[in-house]
Enzyme design. Structure first.
Site, PDB file in Angstrom:
ATOM      1  CB  THR A  18       1.394  -0.074   4.774  1.00  0.00           C
ATOM      2  OG1 THR A  18       2.545  -0.112   5.633  1.00  0.00           O
ATOM      3  CG2 THR A  18       1.362   1.270   4.065  1.00  0.00           C
ATOM      4  N   GLY A  19       0.128  -2.740   5.577  1.00  0.00           N
ATOM      5  CA  GLY A  19       0.215  -4.059   6.204  1.00  0.00           C
ATOM      6  C   GLY A  19      -1.152  -4.723   6.291  1.00  0.00           C
ATOM      7  N   GLY A  75      -4.517  -5.418   6.635  1.00  0.00           N
ATOM      8  CA  GLY A  75      -5.666  -4.543   6.848  1.00  0.00           C
ATOM      9  C   GLY A  75      -6.686  -5.096   7.808  1.00  0.00           C
ATOM     10  NE  ARG A 108      -8.474  -7.728   2.318  1.00  0.00           N
ATOM     11  CZ  ARG A 108      -7.484  -6.858   2.470  1.00  0.00           C
ATOM     12  NH1 ARG A 108      -7.224  -5.969   1.538  1.00  0.00           N
ATOM     13  NH2 ARG A 108      -6.742  -6.864   3.554  1.00  0.00           N
ATOM     14  CB  VAL A 109     -13.125  -3.505   1.547  1.00  0.00           C
ATOM     15  CG1 VAL A 109     -12.663  -2.101   1.915  1.00  0.00           C
ATOM     16  CG2 VAL A 109     -13.978  -3.462   0.275  1.00  0.00           C
ATOM     17  N   GLY A 110      -9.879  -3.810   2.471  1.00  0.00           N
ATOM     18  CA  GLY A 110      -8.970  -3.733   3.614  1.00  0.00           C
ATOM     19  C   GLY A 110      -9.177  -2.460   4.411  1.00  0.00           C
ATOM     20  CG  ASP A 111      -5.751  -1.106   6.530  1.00  0.00           C
ATOM     21  OD1 ASP A 111      -5.591  -1.654   5.416  1.00  0.00           O
ATOM     22  OD2 ASP A 111      -4.800  -0.696   7.215  1.00  0.00           O
ATOM     23  CB  THR A 128      -0.824   0.011   1.323  1.00  0.00           C
ATOM     24  OG1 THR A 128      -1.635  -1.145   1.385  1.00  0.00           O
ATOM     25  CG2 THR A 128      -1.670   1.254   1.508  1.00  0.00           C
TER      26      THR A 128
HETATM   27  N1  GLY Z   1      -3.365  -2.427   4.205  1.00  0.00           N
HETATM   28  C1  GLY Z   1      -3.823  -2.768   2.924  1.00  0.00           C
HETATM   29  C2  GLY Z   1      -4.810  -3.842   2.900  1.00  0.00           C
HETATM   30  O1  GLY Z   1      -4.862  -4.663   3.807  1.00  0.00           O
HETATM   31  O2  GLY Z   1      -5.560  -3.908   1.953  1.00  0.00           O
END
Ligand code: GLY
Length: 358
Positions: free
Chosen positions: A256-257, A259, A233-236, A205
């Protein structure tokens, strides 16, 4: 009315003629606060953001609002096919389709916009900004986000580069010995398509936060998300409070990392609140790592010593121009904890701190 200092006069003059870099909607924020000469502009980003911090600081020095600057910075990564974690060339979902998430938050107006699972548009951060400026919503996803982008003139394009497609194909062909997808092999070979044992899942990210010459803060986070994720799928990254947050009176943070860990802990808003309580940016980022580790109850996500085994990384700046970065892990296969910083003098890669060392 206070008289303008020479530097401020030059900036005010630049602003007056800087339609190309200062958007109409933000022009009033810098001009309102030109009196302060104590502000130390700062731009922080994830380690893939060296060019982004350079670009953002260049714009800030010529009078741009922090949000204009950070978006222009991360657009470099979104456009770059070699950055396989963001925008064009990002790694696709499990069906080989690139799906992008992004969000922006503007400190002085306390507004935000975001898009998630956006296909075929390589600059989701620009679309996120339009969600903020041109809708009464904060987050638009999937088909709706694509339609919204097209309504604003964005052109659809195929975001899957050959490099990303080949990485996806290799993953797919090596998922199972039992399915019908075979990697390159000889007719004598057995166990074709055996799962790659040391497989590492990328959550790459870019996050970027800035404090501009007017003392205003803004943030952006943009990503292609977890590689080979389940479609949708949606991350943070596009979630305000999780992947990014700013309070213009206090500071800004982003991540980042992994999510999923961050979604469960709303780390960015927590980091800003810890800074409000007096923690330094680095201390606040480290507290976010501790919280993720302590809250996790799932054994499959922990190592043999009970420590959270995935990496999450946090970046923060405060109103005074102080900065910090912390991650769950450093060393071994996790590598160094690095981040990009421009302090007004030069852009450089610095090392952050970690909760655990491998
Ligand atoms: N931090 C990015 C994700 O998990 O999509």
């Amino acid at each position: 009315m206070k008289s303008l200092k020479r530097r401020d006069f030059l900036r005010a003059t630049a602003l007056a003629s800087a339609g190309a870099v200062v958007s109409k909607s933000f022009a009033k924020f810098p001009i309102e606060k030109l009196e302060s000469s104590e502000i130390k502009p700062i731009v922080i980003a994830s380690a893939n953001g060296l060019k982004a911090v350079e670009k953002a600081m260049e714009m800030i020095k010529s009078g741009s609002d922090a949000l204009d600057a950070v978006i222009a910075g991360v657009n470099i990564n979104e456009d770059d096919p070699e950055d396989m974690t963001v925008g064009y060339g990002g790694l696709p979902n499990e069906e080989g389709v690139v799906e992008l998430d992004a969000a922006v938050m503007h400190g002085p107006s306390y507004r935000a916009g975001a898009v998630a699972s956006l296909r075929n548009i390589k600059n989701p951060s620009k679309v996120a900004r339009l969600v903020m400026e041109r809708t009464d919503h904060v987050l638009i996803v999937g088909e709706g986000a694509l339609k919204f982008a097209k309504a604003h003139g964005f052109k659809e394009e195929n975001l899957l580069t050959d490099k990303a497609r080949e990485a996806w194909l290799k993953w797919k062909e090596n998922l199972s010995k039992e399915d019908d997808w075979l990697p390159p092999h000889n007719i004598e070979d057995d166990d074709i398509g055996e799962i790659i044992k040391s497989y590492y899942r990328h959550y790459g990210t870019i996050h970027c936060s800035a404090l501009d010459l007017s003392g205003n803060l803004s943030v952006v986070t943009t990503t292609s998300g977890l590689q080979f994720k389940i479609p949708g799928r949606v991350g943070d990254s596009p979630i305000i409070g999780a992947g990014l947050y700013v309070d213009n009176e206090v500071g800004a943070a982003g991540s980042t990392g992994r999510g999923e860990a961050n979604l469960l802990n709303c780390s960015s808003v927590m980091i800003v609140e810890w800074m409000r309580q007096g923690k330094s940016p680095e201390e606040a980022c480290l507290l976010a790592c501790k919280r993720v580790n302590e809250r996790c109850r799932e054994k499959r996500l922990k190592d043999e010593k009970g420590r959270f085994k995935h990496n999450v990384k946090f970046y923060a700046i405060n109103k005074k121009g102080e900065y910090g970065c912390a991650s769950m892990w450093s060393g071994g296969s996790y590598g160094k904890i690095q981040f990009a910083l421009h302090d007004g003098k030069e852009a450089r890669i610095l090392e952050g701190v970690s909760l655990f060392k491998a």
